[in-house]
Each structure stands twice: as structure tokens, then as C-alpha cells.
Design a protein around this motif. Structure first.
Motif, PDB file in Angstrom:
ATOM      1  N   CYS A   1       0.905 -11.625  -6.734  1.00 50.23           N
ATOM      2  CA  CYS A   1       1.918 -11.924  -5.729  1.00 50.23           C
ATOM      3  C   CYS A   1       1.776 -13.365  -5.238  1.00 50.23           C
ATOM      4  O   CYS A   1       2.763 -14.095  -5.132  1.00 50.23           O
ATOM      5  CB  CYS A   1       1.807 -10.948  -4.571  1.00 50.23           C
ATOM      6  N   THR A   2       0.558 -13.793  -4.952  1.00 46.82           N
ATOM      7  CA  THR A   2       0.333 -15.153  -4.477  1.00 46.82           C
ATOM      8  C   THR A   2       0.713 -16.171  -5.543  1.00 46.82           C
ATOM      9  O   THR A   2       1.343 -17.192  -5.253  1.00 46.82           O
ATOM     10  CB  THR A   2      -1.141 -15.338  -4.074  1.00 46.82           C
ATOM     11  N   ALA A   3       0.347 -15.894  -6.794  1.00 47.63           N
ATOM     12  CA  ALA A   3       0.714 -16.813  -7.884  1.00 47.63           C
ATOM     13  C   ALA A   3       2.228 -16.919  -8.021  1.00 47.63           C
ATOM     14  O   ALA A   3       2.754 -17.969  -8.394  1.00 47.63           O
ATOM     15  CB  ALA A   3       0.102 -16.340  -9.199  1.00 47.63           C
TER      16      ALA A   3
ATOM     17  N   GLU B   1      -6.319   1.822   4.311  1.00 45.36           N
ATOM     18  CA  GLU B   1      -5.702   1.050   3.226  1.00 45.36           C
ATOM     19  C   GLU B   1      -6.749   0.482   2.275  1.00 45.36           C
ATOM     20  O   GLU B   1      -7.877   0.170   2.663  1.00 45.36           O
ATOM     21  CB  GLU B   1      -4.874  -0.107   3.799  1.00 45.36           C
ATOM     22  N   ILE B   2      -6.328   0.346   1.030  1.00 39.98           N
ATOM     23  CA  ILE B   2      -7.111  -0.363   0.018  1.00 39.98           C
ATOM     24  C   ILE B   2      -6.270  -1.540  -0.455  1.00 39.98           C
ATOM     25  O   ILE B   2      -5.108  -1.369  -0.835  1.00 39.98           O
ATOM     26  CB  ILE B   2      -7.452   0.550  -1.179  1.00 39.98           C
ATOM     27  N   GLN B   3      -6.831  -2.722  -0.395  1.00 37.81           N
ATOM     28  CA  GLN B   3      -6.114  -3.908  -0.866  1.00 37.81           C
ATOM     29  C   GLN B   3      -6.589  -4.223  -2.282  1.00 37.81           C
ATOM     30  O   GLN B   3      -7.762  -4.541  -2.498  1.00 37.81           O
ATOM     31  CB  GLN B   3      -6.343  -5.082   0.078  1.00 37.81           C
ATOM     32  N   TYR B   4      -5.682  -4.143  -3.227  1.00 41.68           N
ATOM     33  CA  TYR B   4      -6.023  -4.351  -4.635  1.00 41.68           C
ATOM     34  C   TYR B   4      -5.916  -5.835  -4.987  1.00 41.68           C
ATOM     35  O   TYR B   4      -4.871  -6.464  -4.807  1.00 41.68           O
ATOM     36  CB  TYR B   4      -5.114  -3.508  -5.527  1.00 41.68           C
ATOM     37  N   GLU B   5      -7.010  -6.362  -5.493  1.00 42.29           N
ATOM     38  CA  GLU B   5      -7.105  -7.791  -5.773  1.00 42.29           C
ATOM     39  C   GLU B   5      -6.041  -8.247  -6.763  1.00 42.29           C
ATOM     40  O   GLU B   5      -5.460  -9.324  -6.613  1.00 42.29           O
ATOM     41  CB  GLU B   5      -8.500  -8.116  -6.325  1.00 42.29           C
ATOM     42  N   ALA B   6      -5.743  -7.427  -7.759  1.00 42.04           N
ATOM     43  CA  ALA B   6      -4.755  -7.816  -8.767  1.00 42.04           C
ATOM     44  C   ALA B   6      -3.378  -8.011  -8.136  1.00 42.04           C
ATOM     45  O   ALA B   6      -2.643  -8.935  -8.504  1.00 42.04           O
ATOM     46  CB  ALA B   6      -4.689  -6.770  -9.872  1.00 42.04           C
TER      47      ALA B   6
ATOM     48  N   PHE C   1       0.812  -1.222   0.000  1.00 42.59           N
ATOM     49  CA  PHE C   1       0.000   0.000   0.000  1.00 42.59           C
ATOM     50  C   PHE C   1       0.840   1.265   0.000  1.00 42.59           C
ATOM     51  O   PHE C   1       0.345   2.313  -0.412  1.00 42.59           O
ATOM     52  CB  PHE C   1      -0.985   0.017   1.179  1.00 42.59           C
ATOM     53  N   ARG C   2       2.065   1.187   0.460  1.00 42.83           N
ATOM     54  CA  ARG C   2       2.884   2.392   0.398  1.00 42.83           C
ATOM     55  C   ARG C   2       2.958   2.924  -1.036  1.00 42.83           C
ATOM     56  O   ARG C   2       2.950   4.128  -1.260  1.00 42.83           O
ATOM     57  CB  ARG C   2       4.294   2.107   0.921  1.00 42.83           C
ATOM     58  N   SER C   3       3.044   2.020  -2.005  1.00 41.63           N
ATOM     59  CA  SER C   3       3.039   2.448  -3.406  1.00 41.63           C
ATOM     60  C   SER C   3       1.629   2.530  -3.973  1.00 41.63           C
ATOM     61  O   SER C   3       1.328   3.391  -4.794  1.00 41.63           O
ATOM     62  CB  SER C   3       3.883   1.488  -4.255  1.00 41.63           C
ATOM     63  N   ALA C   4       0.753   1.618  -3.541  1.00 35.50           N
ATOM     64  CA  ALA C   4      -0.612   1.594  -4.074  1.00 35.50           C
ATOM     65  C   ALA C   4      -1.403   2.832  -3.671  1.00 35.50           C
ATOM     66  O   ALA C   4      -2.381   3.186  -4.342  1.00 35.50           O
ATOM     67  CB  ALA C   4      -1.341   0.335  -3.596  1.00 35.50           C
ATOM     68  N   TRP C   5      -1.011   3.502  -2.593  1.00 35.99           N
ATOM     69  CA  TRP C   5      -1.663   4.763  -2.204  1.00 35.99           C
ATOM     70  C   TRP C   5      -1.699   5.727  -3.386  1.00 35.99           C
ATOM     71  O   TRP C   5      -2.684   6.447  -3.576  1.00 35.99           O
ATOM     72  CB  TRP C   5      -0.891   5.375  -1.035  1.00 35.99           C
ATOM     73  N   LYS C   6      -0.665   5.715  -4.202  1.00 35.67           N
ATOM     74  CA  LYS C   6      -0.619   6.593  -5.375  1.00 35.67           C
ATOM     75  C   LYS C   6      -0.895   5.845  -6.680  1.00 35.67           C
ATOM     76  O   LYS C   6      -1.629   6.332  -7.538  1.00 35.67           O
ATOM     77  CB  LYS C   6       0.748   7.278  -5.456  1.00 35.67           C
TER      78      LYS C   6
ATOM     79  N   PRO D   1       1.096 -11.344   4.987  1.00 32.29           N
ATOM     80  CA  PRO D   1       1.288 -11.591   3.556  1.00 32.29           C
ATOM     81  C   PRO D   1       0.273 -10.900   2.664  1.00 32.29           C
ATOM     82  O   PRO D   1       0.491 -10.793   1.461  1.00 32.29           O
ATOM     83  CB  PRO D   1       1.185 -13.117   3.449  1.00 32.29           C
ATOM     84  N   LYS D   2      -0.832 -10.412   3.230  1.00 35.79           N
ATOM     85  CA  LYS D   2      -1.792  -9.660   2.425  1.00 35.79           C
ATOM     86  C   LYS D   2      -1.313  -8.228   2.182  1.00 35.79           C
ATOM     87  O   LYS D   2      -1.834  -7.552   1.286  1.00 35.79           O
ATOM     88  CB  LYS D   2      -3.161  -9.632   3.121  1.00 35.79           C
ATOM     89  N   ARG D   3      -0.351  -7.800   2.975  1.00 29.87           N
ATOM     90  CA  ARG D   3       0.122  -6.422   2.881  1.00 29.87           C
ATOM     91  C   ARG D   3       1.607  -6.300   2.534  1.00 29.87           C
ATOM     92  O   ARG D   3       2.043  -5.261   2.051  1.00 29.87           O
ATOM     93  CB  ARG D   3      -0.133  -5.687   4.203  1.00 29.87           C
TER      94      ARG D   3
END
Length: 506
Positions: free
Chosen positions: A282-284, A272-277, A171-176, A226-228
């Protein structure tokens, strides 16, 4: 989700950009909150190592070290050179901090954790590098080197003095940058890996670099969510001390789960917003695909067959002026270019910095070197025809792929950032994503992006040593870039580093 799907999903399209407003009330923290933990202040070095950037880059590789021990002062210097604060300035009522490693949007999503064993004056344990405080927060006490080495896919058979684990907080990067942020997290991690490697070499430390490991095992050890936050690379530092070559007495037989309050430190914003993509790609990528992955060759990223190759000249005048350490401390993202031709000798030195890649079995980045294909756009270089060139770092040669490159075209595909027009040389880092997915699985995307970031860091430091400006660009209209570079349909431009004469330096 494979890397091709993720990359296409997060591609920028000039005519389909979704508006996005930054939430300034919930800017992510730049440092994980471990206020309840004991912290050890880093020990500033009495003297930093000498040697130019070129000497450090081309110097002895891992296992050639003669350093008998690693002290806390040495580890402190390596950490500060890798990702420490190098300057401060006041702007708009705020204090801005510059670090030794660049970051997209100055968001700094990466973290360094240290598992220590044979480090003089530092108790064995697991620590988080608190960059803003120049300290180490101790998450675990005891010896945990063996569990780290057991998690690696290519265990070295001997224990290092310290294992440095690099992670990324999404999220540090996803914020933007929203769902596209995983690209930047990987690139930033690559810059950081290269800084760690070069700082270790400057201090005479043998090292190994690891991209393949049991992600779940390391995440449990580090106590991250691991989600973040995700483990992205491991760099081991070795000494000649006998204790670092065999298992240490007192190794922990099991790894207890860290308290939830420590795991929650992966959350760096209250909104925070957790982006599904990001979660899916990352999991894959946690799965390591065996077989061809070990001997994979360079992918055919460029669509046209070159007609002639030319050697990267090794007789160019040596880089003068700055020591390696000075290049790290003075490195900035400089974009105030002026339309001044770049001397051929300087262009050759920049290319050489990417060609200094000895066949090093203990660096998985080099083992996966074929995942990413480098090239460059010559815009304003003395004695160079303008055009798009491919660079073969193993053969130390380059070839013209297509003519007529211009700064205007590069600026146009990079979200119309007009300052790019005056860049003399644009380094390009490319990959054939379907081939990555086919041969390496989704984890191949990590290899390509990490290697692009590592190469970008070399360009940054070489440009700084030459007194030039440099700036990395990940914001690209992806399909337009493919067309401009005459790539085949499967290939993509991952990253671009612009280099030129900067106004303040002209």
C-alpha cells in the motif's frame, strides 16, 4: 514492495495452505465508531429513478448532465444505492445484512466520505457515511472542496457539488484473509466505485472518477490512520449550478489535524493484526509514476495469439423486467447454479455490459483500462464452443484462445468450490503484473484491481437484470489458474465472476 512480489507472496498453493482459525471474539466492526459526533439522518427518496440497467449504463456520461442542483435527498439516494443495506435476515441467531455492493466474505472493508459544498439542505463539511445507521457523521464543518481538488493529479478546474472519497480498512478483510486481504479490499472498492457512478448517472449527475491523488493529503483531511485505512478512489459529482463551477467563498486555508479519538476510529477491532505485506504494498502504491502511465496500452495478458475475432452482437433481445434500481436492490451473490445452457442472447448482453466504455477523459478508470484484460470461460452457452475467450471491450469483439473449458476445471482451481461446476459462463479479469510494475509502478496494481471490481459489478447487475445468478471469486490457486488459462508466465488471474441459471430462478 512491487505488485508482482505482493501477488506472488499472497498466492494460494494447494499444497502449502497455512491453517487459519477465525477469531470470532474479535470480529471487526462494520461501521466506524463516531458516537461523539453529530449525525444527520439520510433522507429517503420519495421516488427512485427509472430506466433499465442497460439504459443507465449506456446513457449520458459526465458533463452531459442537465441537473441544475443536487439536493440532500438526491445525495442520500446515491449513497444508499451505492452501499446501502438492501435486506436483512436472521441466520444462526444472528442478523445478516445485505448491501447494494458485494464484499468478499461479507466483511465490507470500504468506507465512503463526503466533502460537500453545493448540496441543498446539507451544511458544507466532511462526513462519513454510517451505513448501518443510514446517516452522515460530521467530522469537519466548513468548505473543503478546494483542498480535495488540489490533491487530485488531474484537477478539473471547477469545483463539484460533492466529492465522495472511497477508502478501505485493511483488517476488516484481513481478519479472515490475512495478508491476501489487500486484493479483496481493492476489488470491493472497485465494486463500490461502479455503484457510485451508476447511481450518479441514474440521477442525472455529471461525475468524474479519480484514481491518482496525493494519498497523504487526503488521509490528513479524512482523519484516517494510514496504517489501518487507505484512500483508494474519488468520485466527484457536478451540477449545472454556477456556484459549483468556481471556488466557493469561505474555503478553509489550512487543514487542522483531527483529534486522535477520531483518527482511532480506523481501528475496528481490539485484537487487530497488521500484516507487513499489506503495509508495504500500500505504501509503495502511494507513488504515482508519470510518463507512459497516461497512454499505456492493453497488456499481452494471454499467452496465445488469437486466430479470429467475432463481434459482440448488438442485436440481442433487450433485457426486460428490472429497472436499474431494482437490479441494485435485488442483487445477491447467488451460487446455486443448475446445469442449464445459457441462451446466446443473454451471454451477449453480459459481454455488452463490459463493452459500454465510451472514451471518457474524466474517468481515470477508463484512462487506465489497459491495466486489466477481460476474458471469459464458456462452459455451457448455446452455440458456443467450450473454451477460454479473450474479450476486447474497445472493439466489442471476442476470440477463442484455447478450447475445452469445463466447469470442473474452474471449480478445481477456485479452491475446489464444487458449485462452480454448473456455472455457464465465467468472466475472467487478468493482468500482466511485471508490466504494471515496469510502466506504472506499484500503484498500477490498484488500477487493475479497481477496474476488475468495477467490471465485476457490471456483471452482477446485468446478471440480476437478466434473472441469472452471479458470484465473484477471489479465492484462487493462482499458479493452477495460470496453467488452466494458458497464460504466459508473467500474467495472473485477478478475479472471476461466475454466471449461470440459479436453482431458485430456473
Amino acid at each position: 514492495m512491487d505488485s508482482t512480489t505482493y501477488h506472488n507472496l499472497t498466492s494460494y498453493n494447494r499444497y502449502a495452505m497455512t491453517p487459519h482459525h477465525l477469531d470470532w471474539g474479535h470480529v471487526p466492526l462494520l461501521q466506524k465508531a463516531y458516537s461523539q459526533l453529530p449525525a444527520v439522518r439520510l433522507k429517503p427518496p420519495e421516488a427512485l429513478p427509472g430506466g433499465s440497467f442497460t439504459e443507465v449504463l449506456g446513457g449520458p456520461m459526465a458533463r452531459d448532465s442537465q441537473r441544475p442542483v443536487l439536493g440532500f435527498q438526491d445525495l442520500s439516494a446515491i449513497l444508499m444505492l451505492a452501499n446501502g443495506i438492501t435486506a436483512r435476515r436472521r441466520f444462526g441467531g444472528q442478523t445478516q445484512f445485505y448491501r447494494s455492493a458485494p464484499s468478499a466474505g461479507a466483511l465490507y472493508p470500504t468506507e465512503i466520505y463526503a466533502v460537500t459544498g453545493s448540496v441543498n439542505e446539507l451544511d458544507p463539511g466532511l462526513y462519513n457515511y454510517q451505513v448501518m445507521d443510514a446517516s452522515l457523521a460530521q467530522l469537519r464543518k466548513g468548505l473543503f472542496l478546494q483542498p480535495v481538488q488540489s490533491a487530485l493529479s488531474r484537477e478539473g478546474g471547477e469545483l463539484p457539488a460533492v466529492s465522495l472519497m472511497i477508502t478501505g480498512i485493511f483488517f476488516r478483510s484481513a481478519w479472515k484473509y490475512r495478508a491476501r486481504a489487500f486484493r479483496y479490499v481493492l476489488l470491493d472498492a472497485g465494486h463500490l466505485v461502479e455503484n457510485v457512478v451508476l447511481a450518479a448517472k441514474a440521477h442525472g449527475c455529471a461525475y468524474s472518477v479519480h484514481y491518482d491523488f496525493d494519498d497523504n493529503a487526503l488521509e490528513r483531511l479524512l482523519g484516517i490512520d494510514p496504517k489501518r485505512e487507505a484512500s483508494l478512489a474519488v468520485v466527484n459529482l457536478y451540477t449545472d449550478k454556477n456556484e459549483s463551477r468556481r471556488p466557493l467563498a469561505g474555503e478553509q486555508p489550512g487543514i487542522p489535524v483531527l483529534p486522535e479519538a477520531l483518527v482511532a476510529a480506523s481501528r475496528t477491532s481490539t485484537a487487530e493484526i497488521q500484516y507487513e505485506a499489506i503495509q508495504e504494498v500500500c505504501t509503495a502504491g502511494n507513488t504515482i509514476k508519470p510518463g507512459e502511465a497516461r497512454t499505456i496500452q492493453t497488456f499481452p495478458a494471454v499467452g496465445k495469439t488469437p486466430q479470429a475475432w467475432f463481434p459482440v452482437r448488438a442485436d440481442a433481445a433487450p433485457i426486460g423486467g428490472l429497472r436499474f434500481v431494482e437490479s441494485v436492490l435485488k442483487r445477491r451473490s447467488r451460487r446455486n447454479f443448475v446445469p442449464t445452457p445459457l441462451p446466446t442472447s443473454q451471454a451477449m448482453h453480459l459481454m455488452q455490459s463490459l463493452c459500454m466504455n465510451p472514451h471518457h477523459a474524466r474517468d481515470e478508470g477508463l484512462a487506465y483500462g489497459g491495466c486489466m484484460t477481460p476474458g471469459f470461460a464458456a462452459v455451457n452457452i448455446e452455440s458456443f464452443d467450450p473454451g477460454i475467450y479473450r474479450l476486447d471491450t474497445r472493439e466489442r469483439a471476442y476470440c477463442l484462445v484455447s478450447g475445452g473449458s469445463s466447469g470442473e476445471k474452474v471449480a478445481h482451481v477456485c479452491l475446489d468450490q464444487e458449485w462452480l461446476k454448473n456455472g455457464s459462463l465465467h468472466f475472467l479479469f487478468l493482468a500482466n503484473l511485471p508490466s504494471l510494475d515496469r510502466y506504472l509502478g506499484t500503484r498500477g496494481y490498484r488500477y487493475a484491481m479497481l477496474n476488475a471490481g468495477r467490471a465485476g459489478q457490471r456483471i452482477y447487475l446485468a446478471a440480476t437484470a437478466l434473472g441469472l445468478g452471479a458470484c465473484g471469486i477471489g479465492a484462487i490457486y493462482d499458479a493452477e489458474a495460470r496453467q488452466m488459462l494458458a497464460l504466459n508466465d508473467e500474467s495472473s488471474l485477478l478475479y472471476l465472476i461466475a454466471v449461470g441459471v440459479a436453482k431458485s430462478q430456473s
